[in-house]
Motif scaffolding. Structure first.
Motif, PDB file in Angstrom:
ATOM      1  N   LYS A   1       0.810  -1.226   0.000  1.00  0.00           N
ATOM      2  CA  LYS A   1       0.000   0.000   0.000  1.00  0.00           C
ATOM      3  C   LYS A   1       0.838   1.268   0.000  1.00  0.00           C
ATOM      4  N   TYR A   2       2.165   1.119   0.174  1.00  0.00           N
ATOM      5  CA  TYR A   2       3.012   2.291   0.421  1.00  0.00           C
ATOM      6  C   TYR A   2       4.151   2.395  -0.586  1.00  0.00           C
ATOM      7  N   GLN A   3       4.451   3.643  -0.950  1.00  0.00           N
ATOM      8  CA  GLN A   3       5.555   3.916  -1.868  1.00  0.00           C
ATOM      9  C   GLN A   3       6.841   4.299  -1.128  1.00  0.00           C
ATOM     10  N   VAL A   4       6.708   4.764   0.122  1.00  0.00           N
ATOM     11  CA  VAL A   4       7.878   5.187   0.904  1.00  0.00           C
ATOM     12  C   VAL A   4       7.778   4.614   2.313  1.00  0.00           C
ATOM     13  N   VAL A   5       8.873   4.019   2.770  1.00  0.00           N
ATOM     14  CA  VAL A   5       8.982   3.515   4.141  1.00  0.00           C
ATOM     15  C   VAL A   5       9.959   4.394   4.903  1.00  0.00           C
ATOM     16  N   LEU A   6       9.595   4.789   6.118  1.00  0.00           N
ATOM     17  CA  LEU A   6      10.486   5.535   7.009  1.00  0.00           C
ATOM     18  C   LEU A   6      10.843   4.659   8.197  1.00  0.00           C
ATOM     19  N   PHE A   7      12.117   4.680   8.588  1.00  0.00           N
ATOM     20  CA  PHE A   7      12.559   4.129   9.866  1.00  0.00           C
ATOM     21  C   PHE A   7      12.909   5.331  10.740  1.00  0.00           C
ATOM     22  N   LEU A   8      12.100   5.603  11.748  1.00  0.00           N
ATOM     23  CA  LEU A   8      12.305   6.807  12.554  1.00  0.00           C
ATOM     24  C   LEU A   8      13.379   6.644  13.617  1.00  0.00           C
TER      25      LEU A   8
ATOM     26  N   TRP B   1      12.913   4.476   0.653  1.00  0.00           N
ATOM     27  CA  TRP B   1      13.179   4.453   2.097  1.00  0.00           C
ATOM     28  C   TRP B   1      13.877   5.722   2.533  1.00  0.00           C
ATOM     29  N   MET B   2      13.484   6.192   3.721  1.00  0.00           N
ATOM     30  CA  MET B   2      14.190   7.276   4.406  1.00  0.00           C
ATOM     31  C   MET B   2      14.429   6.842   5.843  1.00  0.00           C
ATOM     32  N   GLY B   3      15.663   7.005   6.314  1.00  0.00           N
ATOM     33  CA  GLY B   3      15.993   6.628   7.680  1.00  0.00           C
ATOM     34  C   GLY B   3      16.603   7.792   8.438  1.00  0.00           C
ATOM     35  N   PHE B   4      16.359   7.818   9.742  1.00  0.00           N
ATOM     36  CA  PHE B   4      16.866   8.877  10.606  1.00  0.00           C
ATOM     37  C   PHE B   4      17.783   8.295  11.686  1.00  0.00           C
ATOM     38  N   HIS B   5      18.875   8.962  11.918  1.00  0.00           N
ATOM     39  CA  HIS B   5      19.742   8.810  13.092  1.00  0.00           C
ATOM     40  C   HIS B   5      19.960   7.357  13.502  1.00  0.00           C
ATOM     41  N   PHE B   6      19.261   6.913  14.545  1.00  0.00           N
ATOM     42  CA  PHE B   6      19.529   5.610  15.147  1.00  0.00           C
ATOM     43  C   PHE B   6      19.147   4.449  14.230  1.00  0.00           C
TER      44      PHE B   6
ATOM     45  N   VAL C   1      26.738  13.459   6.768  1.00  0.00           N
ATOM     46  CA  VAL C   1      25.557  13.353   7.626  1.00  0.00           C
ATOM     47  C   VAL C   1      24.279  13.040   6.847  1.00  0.00           C
ATOM     48  N   VAL C   2      24.290  13.248   5.532  1.00  0.00           N
ATOM     49  CA  VAL C   2      23.143  12.885   4.694  1.00  0.00           C
ATOM     50  C   VAL C   2      23.687  12.287   3.406  1.00  0.00           C
ATOM     51  N   TRP C   3      23.165  11.130   3.026  1.00  0.00           N
ATOM     52  CA  TRP C   3      23.632  10.520   1.781  1.00  0.00           C
ATOM     53  C   TRP C   3      22.576   9.599   1.184  1.00  0.00           C
ATOM     54  N   THR C   4      22.795   9.244  -0.080  1.00  0.00           N
ATOM     55  CA  THR C   4      21.949   8.279  -0.771  1.00  0.00           C
ATOM     56  C   THR C   4      22.833   7.183  -1.354  1.00  0.00           C
ATOM     57  N   ASN C   5      22.218   6.039  -1.614  1.00  0.00           N
ATOM     58  CA  ASN C   5      22.865   4.964  -2.354  1.00  0.00           C
ATOM     59  C   ASN C   5      22.226   4.939  -3.733  1.00  0.00           C
ATOM     60  N   LYS C   6      23.003   5.171  -4.772  1.00  0.00           N
ATOM     61  CA  LYS C   6      22.475   5.342  -6.127  1.00  0.00           C
ATOM     62  C   LYS C   6      21.856   4.076  -6.699  1.00  0.00           C
ATOM     63  N   LYS C   7      22.062   2.935  -6.048  1.00  0.00           N
ATOM     64  CA  LYS C   7      21.460   1.690  -6.512  1.00  0.00           C
ATOM     65  C   LYS C   7      20.005   1.550  -6.054  1.00  0.00           C
ATOM     66  N   TYR C   8      19.589   2.409  -5.132  1.00  0.00           N
ATOM     67  CA  TYR C   8      18.255   2.304  -4.540  1.00  0.00           C
ATOM     68  C   TYR C   8      17.604   3.688  -4.478  1.00  0.00           C
ATOM     69  N   ARG C   9      16.296   3.681  -4.196  1.00  0.00           N
ATOM     70  CA  ARG C   9      15.623   4.941  -3.873  1.00  0.00           C
ATOM     71  C   ARG C   9      15.656   5.062  -2.352  1.00  0.00           C
ATOM     72  N   MET C  10      16.680   5.698  -1.841  1.00  0.00           N
ATOM     73  CA  MET C  10      16.869   5.789  -0.394  1.00  0.00           C
ATOM     74  C   MET C  10      17.614   7.051  -0.026  1.00  0.00           C
ATOM     75  N   LEU C  11      17.440   7.448   1.234  1.00  0.00           N
ATOM     76  CA  LEU C  11      18.173   8.593   1.754  1.00  0.00           C
ATOM     77  C   LEU C  11      18.254   8.455   3.264  1.00  0.00           C
ATOM     78  N   TYR C  12      19.465   8.635   3.783  1.00  0.00           N
ATOM     79  CA  TYR C  12      19.675   8.577   5.230  1.00  0.00           C
ATOM     80  C   TYR C  12      20.059   9.949   5.746  1.00  0.00           C
ATOM     81  N   LEU C  13      19.457  10.325   6.889  1.00  0.00           N
ATOM     82  CA  LEU C  13      19.783  11.571   7.573  1.00  0.00           C
ATOM     83  C   LEU C  13      20.229  11.245   8.991  1.00  0.00           C
ATOM     84  N   ASN C  14      21.371  11.796   9.387  1.00  0.00           N
ATOM     85  CA  ASN C  14      21.898  11.542  10.729  1.00  0.00           C
ATOM     86  C   ASN C  14      21.090  12.263  11.817  1.00  0.00           C
TER      87      ASN C  14
END
Length: 277
Positions: free
Chosen positions: A82-89, A112-117, A223-236
């Motif tokens: 049902k979802y196009q974006v998953v967040l790990f808070l 995917w978007m992930g934060f800090h921990f 502190v913020v980056w993406t992996n070009k092989k995926y639709r993802m972004l991590y924020l510290n």
């Protein structure tokens, strides 16, 4: 009985109402599901609660849906469909079947978007590095190495000004207060990693201690980056300052009090939701 004139006015008003309703009731552009645990550290719990207040406001403004769950068994193919974006808070899945489903989800184009921990791993600890694909391949960072203390703002510099997540940001800006992480692997050596932001040298010394190693005086810290092989972004970002010393657990900062950082977060999410790598 209404006169013909009054009937015509009423009909016109009804048409206008229907037209306005059609214009304003636009379908959602994409659906977001945020996973969280919110049990392990008061600073992380504080961020989760803030995020779950802030994101619904952004969802109403930018026409996407925002749902949350603390039930990690929902990390299954039927639920994620049902979802196009998953967040790990604040954490990551621990069960092997949940990890396998998540890997399949992002390998098949889910965002995917992930934060800090969400990126934390340290052996030995309660969160050991026992998921090689996630920490070494997907995030590329490997294990946690150290952090600053106390949580303080930093001046961040944009490394890639062409990326949709960063192209509307100034070259440098002041972040919200945060506990900043250092990682095992040098992300600059990974050709799949696109570093978007790092700590600007003008931030040093970063942290207040009291332990000397909790204050950074030099170095390079993405502190913020993406992996070009995926639709993802991590924020510290994602760790508020908390009054631990007086045992009040009072929130002393907010992760959403930097307008530029907020712009980064929402533009990142809109990019992920657009379906484009």
């Amino acid at each position: 009985m209404l006169s013909l004139h009054k009937k015509a006015v009423a009909a016109t008003a009804l048409c206008l109402f229907c037209l306005l309703t059609t214009v304003t009731a636009q379908p959602s552009k994409f659906n977001v599901i945020a996973f969280f645990t919110a049990k392990n550290d008061q600073a992380h719990i504080s961020f989760v609660h803030e995020a779950n207040r802030w994101f619904p406001q952004m969802a109403a403004k930018y026409q996407f849906t925002y749902d949350t769950t603390s039930n990690w068994t929902n990390l299954n193919a039927t639920f994620l469909a049902k979802y196009q974006v998953v967040l790990f808070l604040d954490t990551r899945p621990e069960a092997p079947e949940q990890r396998a489903v998540f890997q399949t989800y992002v390998e098949n184009g889910g965002a995917w978007m992930g934060f800090h921990f969400a990126a934390f791993a340290l052996t030995p600890s309660a969160y050991p590095q026992n998921w090689d694909w996630y920490h070494n391949e997907f995030l590329g960072s490997g294990q946690y190495k150290s952090n600053t203390w106390r949580p303080t703002p930093a001046v961040l510099q944009v490394e890639n000004r062409k990326h949709p997540a960063t192209k509307q940001l100034p070259q440098t800006f002041k972040s919200a207060a945060n506990e900043w992480y250092r990682w095992e692997k040098d992300l600059r050596t990974n050709p799949n990693i696109d570093i978007l932001l790092s700590i600007d040298p003008s931030s040093f010394p970063l942290g207040t201690g009291p332990k000397p190693h909790e204050i950074w005086h030099s170095g390079y810290y993405p502190v913020v980056w993406t992996n070009k092989k995926y639709r993802m972004l991590y924020l510290n970002m994602g760790h508020n300052d908390i009054d631990y010393e007086n045992k009040t657990n009072k929130e002393l900062s907010s992760s959403f009090d930097s307008a530029d950082q907020n712009k980064l977060i929402i533009d990142s999410l809109l990019w992920l939701g657009s379906g484009k790598k």
